[in-house]
Design a protein around this motif. Structure first.
Motif, short mmCIF file in Angstrom:
data_model
loop_
_atom_site.label_atom_id
_atom_site.label_comp_id
_atom_site.label_asym_id
_atom_site.label_seq_id
_atom_site.Cartn_x
_atom_site.Cartn_y
_atom_site.Cartn_z
N PRO A 95 0.55 -1.07 -0.27
CA PRO A 95 -0.21 -0.33 -0.32
C PRO A 95 0.72 1.45 0.07
CG PRO A 95 -0.79 -1.34 1.60
CD PRO A 95 0.55 -1.96 0.76
N SER A 96 0.76 2.22 -0.71
CA SER A 96 1.10 3.58 -1.03
C SER A 96 2.08 4.16 0.46
CB SER A 96 0.34 4.67 -2.28
OG SER A 96 -0.72 5.04 -1.46
N ASP A 97 0.51 4.26 1.51
CA ASP A 97 0.92 4.83 2.67
C ASP A 97 2.92 3.55 3.73
OD1 ASP A 97 -0.58 2.96 2.81
OD2 ASP A 97 -1.32 4.19 5.24
N PHE A 98 2.40 3.15 3.44
CA PHE A 98 3.64 1.65 4.01
C PHE A 98 4.45 2.43 2.57
CE2 PHE A 98 1.52 -1.58 6.60
CZ PHE A 98 0.54 -1.39 6.88
N ARG A 99 4.10 2.18 1.56
CA ARG A 99 5.87 2.56 1.05
C ARG A 99 6.72 4.01 1.14
NH1 ARG A 99 2.60 1.12 -3.21
NH2 ARG A 99 2.15 3.11 -4.60
N ARG A 100 5.72 4.65 1.41
CA ARG A 100 6.14 5.76 1.97
C ARG A 100 6.95 5.88 3.54
NH1 ARG A 100 3.33 6.42 -1.94
NH2 ARG A 100 5.53 6.03 -3.15
N PRO A 102 17.48 -15.74 9.01
CA PRO A 102 16.23 -15.54 8.98
C PRO A 102 15.63 -14.33 8.13
CG PRO A 102 16.34 -15.55 11.22
CD PRO A 102 17.06 -15.69 10.76
N CYS A 103 16.19 -13.67 7.38
CA CYS A 103 16.13 -12.94 7.09
C CYS A 103 16.59 -12.76 5.66
CB CYS A 103 16.34 -11.44 7.92
SG CYS A 103 17.94 -10.63 7.05
N CYS A 104 15.77 -11.34 5.07
CA CYS A 104 16.71 -10.94 3.52
C CYS A 104 15.86 -9.74 2.99
CB CYS A 104 15.95 -12.00 2.33
SG CYS A 104 13.55 -12.43 2.04
N GLU A 105 16.72 -9.45 2.07
CA GLU A 105 16.10 -8.24 1.86
C GLU A 105 15.43 -7.76 0.25
OE1 GLU A 105 18.85 -4.38 -0.29
OE2 GLU A 105 19.28 -4.93 2.24
N ILE A 106 14.21 -6.84 0.57
CA ILE A 106 13.67 -7.25 -1.11
C ILE A 106 13.25 -5.99 -1.43
CG2 ILE A 106 11.26 -8.04 -1.75
CD1 ILE A 106 11.12 -10.03 0.17
N GLU A 107 13.43 -5.72 -3.18
CA GLU A 107 13.30 -4.06 -3.26
C GLU A 107 11.97 -4.34 -4.17
OE1 GLU A 107 15.36 -2.74 -7.63
OE2 GLU A 107 16.71 -2.76 -6.07
N ILE A 108 11.60 -3.15 -3.76
CA ILE A 108 10.07 -2.46 -4.49
C ILE A 108 9.72 -2.73 -6.07
CG2 ILE A 108 7.91 -1.36 -3.94
CD1 ILE A 108 9.05 -0.64 -0.97
N ASP A 109 9.18 -2.83 -6.52
CA ASP A 109 9.96 -2.46 -8.54
C ASP A 109 8.77 -0.88 -8.33
OD1 ASP A 109 6.59 -2.61 -8.72
OD2 ASP A 109 6.60 -4.94 -9.48
N ARG A 110 8.58 -0.48 -9.75
CA ARG A 110 8.49 0.34 -9.60
C ARG A 110 7.15 0.47 -9.87
NH1 ARG A 110 10.54 -1.51 -15.34
NH2 ARG A 110 8.77 -1.60 -16.25
N ASP A 111 5.86 -0.51 -9.48
CA ASP A 111 5.11 -0.29 -9.58
C ASP A 111 4.12 -0.34 -8.65
OD1 ASP A 111 4.32 -0.48 -12.33
OD2 ASP A 111 4.81 -2.49 -12.77
N GLY A 112 4.95 -0.76 -7.36
CA GLY A 112 5.13 -0.82 -6.06
C GLY A 112 4.90 -2.27 -5.49
N ARG A 113 4.95 -3.25 -6.54
CA ARG A 113 4.77 -4.68 -5.48
C ARG A 113 6.44 -5.42 -5.49
NH1 ARG A 113 2.89 -6.83 -11.14
NH2 ARG A 113 4.78 -6.57 -11.82
N ILE A 114 6.00 -6.32 -3.88
CA ILE A 114 7.11 -7.05 -3.63
C ILE A 114 6.23 -8.30 -4.70
CG2 ILE A 114 7.50 -5.84 -2.33
CD1 ILE A 114 7.01 -8.03 -0.51
N VAL A 115 8.05 -9.18 -5.18
CA VAL A 115 7.71 -11.13 -4.91
C VAL A 115 7.84 -11.59 -3.69
CG1 VAL A 115 7.97 -12.88 -6.16
CG2 VAL A 115 8.44 -10.63 -6.87
N LEU A 116 6.85 -11.72 -2.72
CA LEU A 116 7.23 -12.56 -1.32
C LEU A 116 7.30 -13.91 -2.16
CD1 LEU A 116 6.56 -12.31 1.27
CD2 LEU A 116 4.11 -13.09 0.81
N PRO A 117 9.24 -14.84 -1.56
CA PRO A 117 9.61 -15.68 -2.05
C PRO A 117 8.37 -16.82 -1.60
CG PRO A 117 10.98 -14.06 -0.98
CD PRO A 117 9.31 -13.82 -0.85
N LYS A 118 8.59 -17.83 -2.00
CA LYS A 118 7.51 -19.35 -1.74
C LYS A 118 7.49 -19.97 -1.47
CE LYS A 118 5.54 -23.25 -4.11
NZ LYS A 118 6.02 -24.66 -4.87
N ASP A 119 9.15 -20.18 -0.45
CA ASP A 119 8.93 -20.84 0.88
C ASP A 119 8.62 -19.61 2.05
OD1 ASP A 119 10.99 -18.31 0.44
OD2 ASP A 119 12.60 -20.20 1.56
N ARG A 120 8.27 -18.52 1.75
CA ARG A 120 8.10 -17.38 3.27
C ARG A 120 6.33 -17.25 2.50
NH1 ARG A 120 12.57 -18.01 3.80
NH2 ARG A 120 11.16 -19.26 5.34
N ARG A 121 5.51 -17.73 1.72
CA ARG A 121 4.16 -18.01 1.59
C ARG A 121 3.63 -19.13 2.16
NH1 ARG A 121 5.57 -16.84 -3.99
NH2 ARG A 121 5.01 -18.74 -4.88
#
Length: 165
Positions: free
Chosen positions: A22-27, A90-109
């Motif tokens: 969500p945009s407020d979380f992205r900010r 047990p952590c990983c860094e994830i980049e937010i793409d230009r559309d405001g999305r992340i890819v949640l890794p399968k093992d985390r899902r």
């Protein structure tokens, strides 16, 4: 540290593990990333067996505070090793793409029991937010609040937790 996460929302995760932040979380995530805007905002996703049914998401700066706390612990101590095993490994860094999305890794899902195309519940916790399988959150959150209210009795004011009243 900057802004806090507030509120919560439900977000769909598609079959490829993509979900919108969500945009407020992205900010808040952008504000907490010292390399933004010269590169896409990042977040730190914390997972592990100590987090029952959820994942935790931190800004880069908030997680740096945790890292500094661990670094300040006596080198070679049992406590530092345990904190490192539970927080740094047990952590990983994830980049937010230009559309405001992340890819949640399968093992985390899988860790939170999120089915393909399932819904997550993002729960603001101030300096981080939790990510839950929405069905699990809905089944458990109400009982946790009820237990707290029962523990404190009728007329309990939740602000007393904050201000010690």
């Amino acid at each position: 540290m900057g802004s806090f996460f507030r509120g919560g929302c439900d977000q769909k995760v598609d079959s490829k593990g993509r979900m919108s932040i969500p945009s407020d979380f992205r900010r808040v995530l952008e504000e907490g990333d010292p390399l933004f805007p010269s590169r896409s905002a990042r977040l730190v996703l914390l997972f592990g067996p100590h987090l029952k049914n959820c994942l935790q998401v931190y800004t880069i700066e908030a997680f740096s505070e945790i890292e500094e706390g661990i670094k300040a612990m006596p080198r070679g101590s049992k406590e530092r090793r345990l904190a490192s095993l539970m927080m740094l490994d047990p952590c990983c860094e994830i980049e937010i793409d230009r559309d405001g999305r992340i890819v949640l890794p399968k093992d985390r899902r899988e860790q939170i029991g999120l089915p393909e195309g399932g819904m997550t519940r993002l729960v603001a916790m101030g300096d981080f937010f939790e990510m839950w399988n929405k069905d699990v959150f809905d089944a458990n959150a109400g009982s946790a609040v009820e237990a707290l209210l029962d523990e404190h009795g009728e007329g309990f004011d939740p602000l007393s937790l904050v201000f010690g009243g």
